[in-house]
Design a protein around this motif. Structure first.
Motif, mmCIF file in Angstrom:
data_model
loop_
_atom_site.group_PDB
_atom_site.id
_atom_site.type_symbol
_atom_site.label_atom_id
_atom_site.label_comp_id
_atom_site.label_asym_id
_atom_site.label_seq_id
_atom_site.Cartn_x
_atom_site.Cartn_y
_atom_site.Cartn_z
ATOM 1 N N SER A 1 0.817 -1.284 -0.105
ATOM 2 C CA SER A 1 0.006 -0.052 0.094
ATOM 3 C C SER A 1 1.066 1.317 0.055
ATOM 4 C CB SER A 1 -0.902 0.239 1.333
ATOM 5 O OG SER A 1 -1.598 -1.297 1.239
ATOM 6 N N ALA A 2 2.053 1.245 0.868
ATOM 7 C CA ALA A 2 2.791 2.486 0.823
ATOM 8 C C ALA A 2 3.578 2.492 -0.359
ATOM 9 C CB ALA A 2 3.896 2.314 1.784
ATOM 10 N N LEU A 3 3.822 1.667 -1.182
ATOM 11 C CA LEU A 3 4.531 2.002 -2.550
ATOM 12 C C LEU A 3 3.619 2.231 -3.531
ATOM 13 C CD1 LEU A 3 6.814 -1.246 -2.479
ATOM 14 C CD2 LEU A 3 7.523 1.116 -2.254
ATOM 15 N N MET A 4 2.271 1.950 -3.301
ATOM 16 C CA MET A 4 1.274 2.195 -4.425
ATOM 17 C C MET A 4 0.953 3.812 -4.263
ATOM 18 S SD MET A 4 -0.140 -0.096 -6.390
ATOM 19 C CE MET A 4 -1.702 0.347 -6.689
ATOM 20 N N LEU A 5 0.874 4.071 -2.792
ATOM 21 C CA LEU A 5 0.617 5.551 -2.570
ATOM 22 C C LEU A 5 1.787 6.357 -3.080
ATOM 23 C CD1 LEU A 5 -0.994 7.704 -1.141
ATOM 24 C CD2 LEU A 5 0.164 7.181 1.105
ATOM 25 N N LEU A 6 3.003 5.733 -2.705
ATOM 26 C CA LEU A 6 4.152 6.429 -3.331
ATOM 27 C C LEU A 6 4.203 6.860 -4.910
ATOM 28 C CD1 LEU A 6 7.017 8.078 -2.912
ATOM 29 C CD2 LEU A 6 7.981 5.408 -3.307
ATOM 30 N N TYR A 7 3.653 5.598 -5.672
ATOM 31 C CA TYR A 7 3.462 6.058 -7.063
ATOM 32 C C TYR A 7 2.452 6.767 -7.502
ATOM 33 C CZ TYR A 7 1.975 4.964 -11.839
ATOM 34 O OH TYR A 7 1.821 5.196 -13.274
ATOM 35 N N VAL A 8 1.363 6.856 -6.798
ATOM 36 C CA VAL A 8 0.134 8.030 -6.732
ATOM 37 C C VAL A 8 0.824 9.367 -6.792
ATOM 38 C CG1 VAL A 8 -1.981 8.757 -6.142
ATOM 39 C CG2 VAL A 8 -1.496 6.263 -6.518
ATOM 40 N N LEU A 9 1.781 9.372 -5.609
ATOM 41 C CA LEU A 9 1.934 10.990 -5.305
ATOM 42 C C LEU A 9 2.874 11.527 -6.117
ATOM 43 C CD1 LEU A 9 2.402 10.569 -1.476
ATOM 44 C CD2 LEU A 9 0.610 11.706 -2.631
ATOM 45 N N ILE A 10 3.913 10.539 -6.776
ATOM 46 C CA ILE A 10 4.706 10.817 -7.753
ATOM 47 C C ILE A 10 4.082 11.255 -8.959
ATOM 48 C CG2 ILE A 10 6.824 10.301 -9.010
ATOM 49 C CD1 ILE A 10 7.845 8.567 -6.842
ATOM 50 N N THR A 11 3.381 10.442 -9.440
ATOM 51 C CA THR A 11 2.627 10.723 -10.597
ATOM 52 C C THR A 11 1.902 12.129 -10.573
ATOM 53 O OG1 THR A 11 1.000 9.570 -10.163
ATOM 54 C CG2 THR A 11 2.704 8.663 -11.931
ATOM 55 N N ALA A 12 1.034 12.236 -9.635
ATOM 56 C CA ALA A 12 0.390 13.413 -9.274
ATOM 57 C C ALA A 12 1.308 14.804 -9.264
ATOM 58 C CB ALA A 12 -0.710 13.244 -7.924
ATOM 59 N N LEU A 13 2.137 14.732 -8.440
ATOM 60 C CA LEU A 13 3.029 15.779 -8.542
ATOM 61 C C LEU A 13 3.634 16.152 -9.680
ATOM 62 C CD1 LEU A 13 4.977 17.642 -6.871
ATOM 63 C CD2 LEU A 13 6.710 15.833 -6.677
ATOM 64 N N PHE A 14 4.012 15.105 -10.572
ATOM 65 C CA PHE A 14 4.706 15.535 -11.840
ATOM 66 C C PHE A 14 3.601 16.081 -12.921
ATOM 67 C CE2 PHE A 14 8.430 13.122 -10.489
ATOM 68 C CZ PHE A 14 9.415 13.998 -10.928
ATOM 69 N N GLU A 15 2.410 15.343 -13.125
ATOM 70 C CA GLU A 15 1.320 15.878 -13.915
ATOM 71 C C GLU A 15 0.836 17.162 -13.371
ATOM 72 O OE1 GLU A 15 0.735 14.414 -16.745
ATOM 73 O OE2 GLU A 15 2.426 13.251 -16.204
ATOM 74 N N GLY A 16 0.566 17.459 -12.214
ATOM 75 C CA GLY A 16 0.214 18.620 -11.566
ATOM 76 C C GLY A 16 1.308 19.886 -11.944
ATOM 77 N N ARG A 17 2.438 19.546 -11.830
ATOM 78 C CA ARG A 17 3.489 20.837 -12.077
ATOM 79 C C ARG A 17 3.377 20.893 -13.662
ATOM 80 N NH1 ARG A 17 9.529 19.377 -10.389
ATOM 81 N NH2 ARG A 17 8.429 19.746 -8.137
ATOM 82 N N GLN A 18 3.199 19.741 -14.791
ATOM 83 C CA GLN A 18 3.049 20.218 -16.081
ATOM 84 C C GLN A 18 2.023 21.004 -16.499
ATOM 85 O OE1 GLN A 18 2.453 16.666 -18.830
ATOM 86 N NE2 GLN A 18 4.063 17.398 -19.977
ATOM 87 N N ALA A 19 0.744 20.662 -15.844
ATOM 88 C CA ALA A 19 -0.313 21.326 -15.989
ATOM 89 C C ALA A 19 -0.209 22.655 -15.585
ATOM 90 C CB ALA A 19 -1.661 20.662 -15.197
ATOM 91 N N ASN A 20 0.367 23.113 -14.414
ATOM 92 C CA ASN A 20 0.608 24.428 -14.095
ATOM 93 C C ASN A 20 1.641 25.125 -15.101
ATOM 94 O OD1 ASN A 20 -0.792 24.226 -11.664
ATOM 95 N ND2 ASN A 20 1.083 23.439 -10.349
ATOM 96 N N VAL A 21 2.506 24.518 -15.479
ATOM 97 C CA VAL A 21 3.337 25.141 -16.470
ATOM 98 C C VAL A 21 2.595 25.387 -17.984
ATOM 99 C CG1 VAL A 21 5.238 24.363 -18.346
ATOM 100 C CG2 VAL A 21 5.456 23.868 -15.781
ATOM 101 N N GLY A 22 1.658 24.494 -18.196
ATOM 102 C CA GLY A 22 0.885 24.437 -19.330
ATOM 103 C C GLY A 22 -0.205 25.656 -19.370
ATOM 104 N N THR A 23 -0.777 26.021 -18.230
ATOM 105 C CA THR A 23 -1.549 27.082 -17.891
ATOM 106 C C THR A 23 -0.650 28.484 -17.872
ATOM 107 O OG1 THR A 23 -1.669 26.651 -15.529
ATOM 108 C CG2 THR A 23 -3.398 25.486 -16.870
ATOM 109 N N GLY A 24 0.295 28.317 -17.327
ATOM 110 C CA GLY A 24 0.843 29.396 -17.047
ATOM 111 C C GLY A 24 1.664 29.992 -18.405
#
Length: 491
Positions: free
Chosen positions: A468-491
């Motif tokens: 469960s911890a490793l699954m959560l880590l994967y979700v957090l990493i992907t959310a972080l990178f995709e969120g950052r890319q979305a912010n770059v795109g809107t900016g």
């Protein structure tokens, strides 16, 4: 993102039907693997492998051909639909006549001389499914996902109920009272044949549900259009046939290439096929995506941002597939109970087959280049090259590594096809895919799987907690990178 959400919603509808329906069907795996031996289950697996090849030949690629030539303006009298349906019906009637002529000899050649009903049942299943594929394609083209999903769920539900009836209920009643009414429908000597009978009855019920769509036969047959559809669809036969070779040939070859006696080979085939089922979650998602994506890709091709959308679709597709890979592999101690104890010796192939299916999904995304540019012949060459690689590697590796060699051959084939399709796509229909990020997410998934194997023996955590911890880590990493890319795109 609104376009991606629309595709996701269509995928979800198809996915709910596939996931719910296939989950019901998936419950048959423990039923089969707990009630039948590995050798007996190997017989079922062998027939399904053969069925895959004939399902391509009996449809003749006209499912995709219909998508290409369907009449959107005159949907109430779509001659492309009636032409495709009429042709497929005639082909399948001819196939059934042939089976009636050669059934006895064919059954003997397959070493089932005492059970010619196996071949007859499966031929009827194939015929009903092939004819039903064209009405299903029309439902997809018309975005009638709920109708499509409802029929699929009913079919699979009927399969499950009939299987439970013939495999569990009837034997119990017969054991208590051999003269009871069940003798009218049950004969113990048929055994695994009831798996085929249940599937045939469910396919027949599905066919009846699709009867309203069969009225389209009255719209006529257009010879000129038929010629165009044949030229477009013929390469799709090669593509489909090559795809079945890549997906099913290993199960057909294991019986003959494993270095043991026939009984042991059938046992190994049963073990491998049962463990193959543990990659079902990946297959379900890919199938649901394919149902939604194929008409979507054709419909959206004329938009100015089509290629950008295709690139985003691939990225999110990979993100979700890696999530499924981790879900199954990290919680394999749970999923293993879906097969009988005798079958768990083959669990080592599950991660390999999951990665193979992930590569197949990537290839499906990338294959839009030959469908949208009408270069289906070139697409067929890619698929046939993959099929040749599958054959060569299975012949080479099965005698050396057993069914594990088959799993690696599947991964090598789909991985190679994805790479070749990407390179050709960049030449004929360039799409700016985010290759680095796609590879990074796949690498992250493999890395977390490897970390799980290394950490599990060394730390005092419960296996489910570490997973469960490793699954959560994967979700957090992907959310972080995709969120950052979305912010770059809107900016």
């Amino acid at each position: 993102m609104s376009i991606i959400k629309k595709l996701a919603s269509q995928t979800a509808i198809y996915g709910i039907s596939s996931i719910f329906g296939r989950f019901l069907n998936y419950l048959l795996v423990p039923l089969y693997t707990y009630y039948f031996t590995a050798a007996e289950y190997g017989v079922v697996s062998e027939f399904y492998a053969y069925a895959g090849f004939f399902s391509v030949l009996l449809l003749f690629g006209f499912e995709t051909g219909y998508f290409r030539f369907r009449d959107k303006e005159h949907a109430g009298r779509d001659v492309a639909y009636s032409t495709a349906l009429m042709f497929v019906v005639l082909v399948n009637l001819g196939f059934f006549a042939l089976i009636l002529l050669v059934n006895t000899r064919l059954s003997a050649a397959l070493n089932y001389a005492n059970h010619p009903e196996y071949v007859l049942c499966f031929s009827l299943i194939l015929i009903l499914d092939a004819i039903a594929a064209i009405p299903f394609a029309r439902l997809r083209a018309e975005n009638r996902a709920f109708r499509f999903a409802g029929v699929k769920i009913i079919e699979i539900g009927a399969t499950v109920l009939l299987s439970l009836f013939f495999i569990i209920y009837c034997p119990k009643v017969y054991a208590k009272n051999p003269d009871s009414w069940v003798t009218l429908v049950y004969n113990p000597s048929i055994g695994i044949g009831y798996i085929f009978i249940a599937n045939l009855m469910a396919s027949g019920f599905k066919f009846l549900l699709l009867a309203p769509q069969l009225s389209g036969l009255a719209w006529g047959f257009d010879r000129a259009l038929f010629g165009r559809m044949v030229r477009y669809s013929l390469p799709m036969v090669a593509i489909g046939f090559a795809g079945i070779i890549n997906e099913m040939l290993d199960r057909a070859l294991l019986k003959y290439l494993l270095p043991y006696d026939v009984q042991t080979n059938m046992k190994m085939l049963g073990i491998y096929s049962a463990c193959y089922k543990l990659s079902i979650l990946m297959s379900l998602f890919i199938q649901a995506f394919r149902y939604a994506a194929e008409p979507f890709f054709f419909a959206y091709a004329g938009k100015s941002d089509a290629r950008q959308v295709y690139a985003v679709v691939l990225k999110f597709f990979v993100i979700f597939c890696v999530f499924i890979f981790l879900l199954v592999t990290l919680f394999i101690d749970f999923f293993k109970y879906f097969v009988g104890d005798e079958f768990r010796a083959g669990l080592e192939v599950v991660p390999i087959l999951l990665l193979a299916n992930l590569c197949l999904g990537i290839y499906i995304n990338l294959s839009i280049w030959y469908k949208l540019t009408d270069r289906t012949l070139l697409g067929a060459l890619v698929s046939l090259t993959g099929a040749a690689l599958t054959i060569a590697l299975n012949v080479w590796w099965i005698p050396l590594f057993g069914y594990v060699g088959s799993a690696w051959a599947t991964l090598a084939c789909y991985g190679s096809m994805a790479v070749v399709s990407y390179l050709l796509g960049q030449k004929y229909y360039p799409v700016n895919y985010d290759v680095k990020r796609v590879i990074a997410y796949i690498g992250l998934g493999i890395g977390l799987y490897y970390a799980h194997g290394q950490l599990l023996p060394t730390i005092a955590w419960q296996p489910w907690l570490l997973a469960s911890a490793l699954m959560l880590l994967y979700v957090l990493i992907t959310a972080l990178f995709e969120g950052r890319q979305a912010n770059v795109g809107t900016g």
